[in-house]
Design a protein around this motif. Sequence first.
Motif, short mmCIF file in Angstrom:
data_model
loop_
_atom_site.label_atom_id
_atom_site.label_comp_id
_atom_site.label_asym_id
_atom_site.label_seq_id
_atom_site.Cartn_x
_atom_site.Cartn_y
_atom_site.Cartn_z
N ARG A 1 5.81 10.36 -5.23
CA ARG A 1 4.44 10.84 -5.39
C ARG A 1 4.34 12.29 -4.96
N ARG B 1 -1.21 6.35 2.08
CA ARG B 1 -2.46 5.76 2.56
C ARG B 1 -2.31 5.19 3.96
N GLN B 2 -1.09 5.31 4.52
CA GLN B 2 -0.85 4.78 5.87
C GLN B 2 -0.75 5.96 6.82
N ARG B 3 -1.92 6.41 7.26
CA ARG B 3 -1.99 7.68 7.97
C ARG B 3 -1.23 7.69 9.29
N TRP B 4 -1.02 6.52 9.88
CA TRP B 4 -0.38 6.48 11.20
C TRP B 4 1.11 6.76 11.12
N SER B 5 1.68 6.70 9.89
CA SER B 5 3.12 6.81 9.75
C SER B 5 3.57 8.24 9.98
N THR B 6 4.58 8.42 10.83
CA THR B 6 5.09 9.77 11.10
C THR B 6 6.29 10.07 10.22
N THR B 7 6.79 9.05 9.50
CA THR B 7 8.00 9.25 8.70
C THR B 7 7.66 9.56 7.24
N ARG B 8 6.35 9.72 6.98
CA ARG B 8 5.89 9.90 5.60
C ARG B 8 6.62 11.03 4.88
N THR C 1 10.21 10.48 3.58
CA THR C 1 10.50 9.34 2.72
C THR C 1 10.23 9.64 1.26
N PRO C 2 11.23 9.47 0.42
CA PRO C 2 10.99 9.71 -0.99
C PRO C 2 10.13 8.60 -1.60
N THR C 3 9.00 8.95 -2.12
CA THR C 3 8.12 7.92 -2.67
C THR C 3 7.84 8.15 -4.15
N VAL D 1 0.85 -1.20 0.00
CA VAL D 1 0.00 0.00 0.00
C VAL D 1 0.88 1.25 0.00
N ALA D 2 0.47 2.21 -0.77
CA ALA D 2 1.25 3.44 -0.89
C ALA D 2 1.40 4.11 0.47
N PRO D 3 2.57 4.67 0.77
CA PRO D 3 2.81 5.27 2.09
C PRO D 3 1.78 6.35 2.46
#
Lengths: 276, 175, 51
Positions: free
Chosen positions: C51, C37-44, C47-49, C33-35
């Motif tokens: 997007r 879409r992972q709302r709990w992540s604080t490192t979003r 992180t180079p994605t 799943v795309a980062p």
Amino acid sequence: MTVPTNPSPDLATPSATASAPLLTSTSSRLTQVLGIGWAISVVLVVCAAFWWSEPDATQGELVRLFYLHVPLAILEYVPFLLCGIGSVLFLWKRSEWGDLMAHAGAEVGVVMCALTLVTGAVWGRPTWGTYWDWSDVRLVTTLILCLLFVGYLALRRVPGDPTTRAKQAAIVALVALIDIPLINRSVEWWENRTLHQKGTIAQGKIEDINAFATLLGFIMVGLGIAFLMTHRFRIAWLERQVDRVGLDDAIAHRRAEAATGVDASVGRTPEEGGQQ
Amino acid sequence: MSGDEALDLTPRAPRSGGRRWVSIGIVAAVLAIIVVVMVKLLGDATLFVYEADAAVEKRTELGDDRFRLIGSPLEGTIVESQDQGQTVVAFSVVFEGVTADVVHIGDPPQLFQPGVPVFLEGRWTPGLPDGSDGFVEGANDGFYFASDTLRVKHDSDYRNDNEERISEAESGGEQ
Amino acid sequence: MSYVIAGWVIGLSALGAYAFALLARGRRLSRLVAPDRQRWSTTRADTPTGR
């Protein structure tokens, strides 16, 4: 069947996942705090159960299992009740979060309920003289609660329309919850048909260091439930995203076919192909 | 894309029925287990339950019917012996001041002790057990309860050993 | 005492095993799943994605 299509699949592409090593879990600061708290409370409650607390005047050393079994038996209702709240939210507001919470609550609840039954059986053998007693209403109604939610989880795995399945599951969950007051009141209503004692905790019939050990047991199981529920809810969320991506992929596939007139999956036109 | 509004999304092939039937089978199995559990519960519920005082009062009426007897073992009445490799426990239980004599065949639970209530399953038997001269400090009223199931029902009070000893010392060791 | 120890060992190891199974399942799924879409992540944000 025709639906408007939505072009933005959320699937993490291989290049995206390769460059996002930090984003490969359901962990967050919240779950890290919960996890550390849970681990510390496990150590504390084991120390309290085996070293700090005293043997019971009647039960002797067997009381040391009380600090695990009783918190499990009481707090197992929490995930089931969250499942019930989620089910109501889904039926009433069509809340997706409610549906995911219901699914997570049912699974964590089944684990807690199964452990309640197992630790109770292990305690029952030396205390009552048997692992299991079919005439004990509290035991049997707890087993029924566990089985009902196992059925709920099985129902959620039946392939089909997700909305219909979620609706059916929500109704099953609400029916299953009727069992909880029955379990709770069984020791009062069928006093001569249950080996379980009446409410020790509710009537404050445990004191001093043993009460402290019980409190630590409740904190430990409570933190465990919070930790497991949070992770399980996020897993349910991820599963929903993956399902959606699968649907988006299929739609994109059909769109490509519609543009070229060729069934891309088998490399022939629908007229040539027939059924796959 | 111009064709998007009316894209054909009709499934082209039926889904594989395997997983569906496995899941439906699990749901059906769970329902069947629930029914079996209910039958077991209701089956056991047909056994009448009497406290020792009521069981003694209804002795003639009960005849040799199997029932569940409730009472607390009396201090000083418990005699354990072996008969053909089986443990035999003779004791007396009391409820509301009425005493009933019991012979239980089988190992008693670890928690079995005077003052902690027990559930017994069995039936009234006239006379005395073979080779017995009577129950120590028991009712000795010509009947005993022949039990094959003994369960201990502990109460809801939890007091640690030290507290118990302190309170006994304070009350002058009366207990 | 052996029953008490058995109860604790079964209880804690089952809880631990379930927790580890959930973490492993979450790890496997979150790779799909795309980062964002992972709302709990604080490192979003770090992180180079692409997007």
